[in-house]
Design a protein around this motif. Structure first.
Motif, short mmCIF file in Angstrom:
data_model
loop_
_atom_site.label_atom_id
_atom_site.label_comp_id
_atom_site.label_asym_id
_atom_site.label_seq_id
_atom_site.Cartn_x
_atom_site.Cartn_y
_atom_site.Cartn_z
N UNK A 106 0.80 -1.21 0.00
CA UNK A 106 0.00 0.00 0.00
C UNK A 106 0.84 1.27 0.00
N UNK A 107 2.15 1.14 -0.06
CA UNK A 107 3.04 2.28 0.06
C UNK A 107 2.95 3.29 -1.06
N UNK A 108 2.51 2.86 -2.23
CA UNK A 108 2.44 3.79 -3.36
C UNK A 108 1.21 4.70 -3.28
N UNK A 109 0.26 4.36 -2.41
CA UNK A 109 -0.97 5.14 -2.29
C UNK A 109 -0.81 6.25 -1.26
N UNK A 110 -1.59 7.31 -1.42
CA UNK A 110 -1.66 8.36 -0.40
C UNK A 110 -2.22 7.75 0.87
N UNK A 111 -1.90 8.36 2.00
CA UNK A 111 -2.31 7.79 3.28
C UNK A 111 -3.82 7.64 3.41
N UNK A 112 -4.57 8.60 2.91
CA UNK A 112 -6.03 8.53 3.02
C UNK A 112 -6.67 7.75 1.86
N UNK A 113 -5.85 7.17 0.98
CA UNK A 113 -6.38 6.40 -0.16
C UNK A 113 -5.83 4.97 -0.19
N UNK B 228 0.60 8.52 -4.73
CA UNK B 228 1.44 9.64 -4.31
C UNK B 228 2.08 10.31 -5.51
N UNK B 229 2.57 9.50 -6.44
CA UNK B 229 3.20 10.03 -7.66
C UNK B 229 2.13 10.23 -8.73
N UNK B 230 2.09 11.41 -9.29
CA UNK B 230 1.04 11.74 -10.25
C UNK B 230 1.15 10.92 -11.53
N UNK B 231 2.38 10.53 -11.92
CA UNK B 231 2.51 9.75 -13.15
C UNK B 231 1.85 8.37 -12.99
N UNK B 232 1.80 7.83 -11.77
CA UNK B 232 1.11 6.56 -11.56
C UNK B 232 -0.40 6.72 -11.73
#
Length: 135
Positions: free
Chosen positions: A5-12, A59-63
């Motif tokens: 889950x590390x690639x996601x924002x904390x609230x997502x 977190x990264x917009x390109x993803x």
């Protein structure tokens, strides 16, 4: 769990579980007839693309962009498959052939992107290593 889950924002972070739910929905769609399956899949794709575009879970917009692009590609492939499979649509052979060619290109598009990205990345790493050795 953080690596998953590390690639996601904390609230997502729930989007990791949403992928599992998406797979289950797409799997159970195959219990229907082929045209109904394609319709259900298309609705699922459109809803998921909308969720990705609005919520931007990464977190990264390109993803975020890459995920929307991949799911849009799958939605277009699904529409073209629906057009090819549906017997109620009377089409001529030329438009059917064009549909199959476009669908084939879209199927291989992610693989072409991956190969181009790997070539770019390897070339970049090679040049970085070469310039570091020259110092």
């Amino acid at each position: 769990l953080d690596t998953f889950q590390g690639c996601f924002k904390d609230n997502r972070r729930y989007f990791a579980g949403l992928y599992l739910a998406l797979r289950l929905l797409l799997f159970y769609a195959y219990l229907l007839q082929i045209t109904q399956t394609l319709l259900v899949q298309e609705v699922i794709f459109i809803v998921y693309i909308f969720l990705l575009a609005v919520l931007k879970p990464y977190k990264d917009n390109y993803l975020n962009f890459l995920d929307v692009a991949i799911f849009t590609n799958m939605a277009i492939i699904n529409i073209l498959t629906w057009y090819i499979v549906d017997e109620t649509i009377q089409t001529d052979l030329a438009s059917l052939s064009a549909c199959i060619i476009i669908e084939s290109i879209l199927v291989f598009l992610p693989m072409v992107y991956l190969v181009a990205f790997l070539l770019w990345y390897c070339t970049k790493r090679y040049h970085e290593g070469f310039s570091a050795n020259m110092k």
